[in-house]
Enzyme design. Sequence first.
Site, PDB file in Angstrom:
ATOM      1  N   LYS A  79      36.558 -11.200 -40.081  1.00 10.60           N
ATOM      2  CA  LYS A  79      36.119 -12.601 -40.109  1.00 10.60           C
ATOM      3  C   LYS A  79      35.253 -12.845 -38.876  1.00 10.60           C
ATOM      4  O   LYS A  79      35.578 -12.370 -37.778  1.00 10.60           O
ATOM      5  CB  LYS A  79      37.362 -13.502 -40.102  1.00 10.60           C
ATOM      6  CG  LYS A  79      37.081 -14.994 -40.226  1.00 10.60           C
ATOM      7  CD  LYS A  79      38.392 -15.789 -40.247  1.00 10.60           C
ATOM      8  CE  LYS A  79      38.181 -17.279 -40.461  1.00 10.60           C
ATOM      9  NZ  LYS A  79      39.464 -18.024 -40.473  1.00 10.60           N
ATOM     10  N   SER A 154      40.166 -21.133 -44.530  1.00 12.20           N
ATOM     11  CA  SER A 154      38.849 -20.907 -43.956  1.00 12.20           C
ATOM     12  C   SER A 154      38.367 -19.463 -44.037  1.00 12.20           C
ATOM     13  O   SER A 154      37.176 -19.215 -43.924  1.00 12.20           O
ATOM     14  CB  SER A 154      38.840 -21.348 -42.493  1.00 12.20           C
ATOM     15  OG  SER A 154      39.698 -20.530 -41.714  1.00 12.20           O
ATOM     16  N   SER A 178      44.866 -20.652 -43.595  1.00 13.42           N
ATOM     17  CA  SER A 178      43.533 -20.067 -43.788  1.00 13.42           C
ATOM     18  C   SER A 178      43.503 -18.586 -44.155  1.00 13.42           C
ATOM     19  O   SER A 178      42.426 -18.055 -44.426  1.00 13.42           O
ATOM     20  CB  SER A 178      42.684 -20.274 -42.537  1.00 13.42           C
ATOM     21  OG  SER A 178      42.242 -21.598 -42.450  1.00 13.42           O
TER      22      SER A 178
END
Lengths: 497, 41
Positions: A79, A154, A178
């Site tokens: 990420k 997210s 997330s």
Amino acid sequence: MSLTGLSIGAMRDLLARRQTSALELARQHLDRIESLDSSTVRAMLTVTREHAENQARAADARLQAGGDAPLLGIPMILKDVLTTRGIRTTAGSKILETFVPIEDGTITRRLAEAGTVMLGKSNMDEFAMGSSTENSGFFPSRNPWDLDRVPGGSSGGSAAAVGAHFAPFALGTDTGGSIRQPGALCGVIGFKPTYGRVSRYGLIAFASSLDQIGPFTRTVEDCALVMNAIAGYDPCDSTSLQAPVPDYTAALSRVPSLKGVRLALPREYFNVQGIEPGVEAAVKSAIKHLESLGAELGEVSLPHTRYGLATYYLIAPAECSANLARYDGVKYSLSIREPGASLWDVYERSRGEGFGREVKRRIILGTYALSSGYYDAYYLKAQKVRTLIKQDFDTVFETYDAVVGPTSPTVAFPLGAKTQDPLAMYLNDLFTIPTSLAGLPGISVPAGLSSGLPVGLQIIGKALDEAGVLRIAHAFEQSTDWHTLRSPVAQMEAVRS
Amino acid sequence: VIPLRNVMRDDTPRAAFPAEDILKNAPVSHDGQFMVPPVLE
């Protein structure tokens, strides 16, 4: 031979038998990303082919020399909130569009030392604030099961990438759900470890008392393998826990039995407003299955669940308003300097243009909650309720080994469906936020379909009992077929460059 | 209230980053320092 749908374990076997190389593995995944990503899920912000090929060659040299580290030569995606030395790290924000870290974060470094091959950095909601990846400062990602729907967030890019077979694992971060929520929506495994289990050093901060790094994988065994590499104490993170780390793969049993395991079903996680009937039905049938494996079920109450969302939306914005003050247009972020502008103008213009709407909303909410005169009424009160939420779980864990329920109240929703209504978006995290506030480990495992879209079963464990959570998840997975379903994008063929 | 007292680590110095590295991402730097618009009239 196509290598892109395999588990980490299967890739290791092929590498050990010299039937493939780390370079071939990396190239097949990179080809897949480069030929499919932009026209499908848009999971990636940066693809690092040259870096990946260099890491793969180094892994092949280690393999040639007899190296057999568990993740040696395995491709992965990070990420874009985890810092990578010399590789742009944006946190999904325009304000960090050109930021190139001078140091690897602890987890980036540990994975490099373990011999993994980083293929690139994945898209995300800006500063990890969101549940759909539509708050990315660059573009929204899409769900590999239906490109008109969101992948969750997210960490939506990482979840979509694993669900699209761009890598066997990816890392995400979970502040209020997330990792678990996008895992559920993309039909992959998403695991948030105990707060403090994985070092946050080099993780761009959102809410420091909640943020935790964890893996996305397609099997529970792979999840255990990645946890073995990333868990453990780090002196660079003052909240890192000095607790022994077990071998997580040793907790997994070949025989899927849950005899003697006591599972709690919180009343507040079922029959509530907003949960889709198809999701509830799939989760209930998954729980019946757990019972058939020998688990003892009991209904419990987590009475403060209904305050979870309100508590979270005071604590997380309060912490973000402090953490994001560092983006001032002076040290390393977007800087807008008109001739004759004052320092104050630079702050205002740089933040005004660099931050997106949701990030600004949370900074404003957090600043308000922390302001003098309101601090006691909002922030302090929220901290007290947080303790009550944690005590709810403590009480349940006196009798039970784990809590089970849905990960998300809905399946993946259409792009744009909730962008105009922040509260509807926040409700996605109804079942994941209490776990985050209590600092507990939680996993989402594929547990069925509703209207053809994946549903996740959430398993929440005691603090530091990642092994217990993985054991239950593994028993479920080994006796069901849900994890073998492949998304439409996963079934698409890549074009070799 | 919290079952934990302050946890302190030993105060041992570690190598710091060279100033030029720290300044690599600076929008404007001069003479080894971050540049900001004048703050005094």
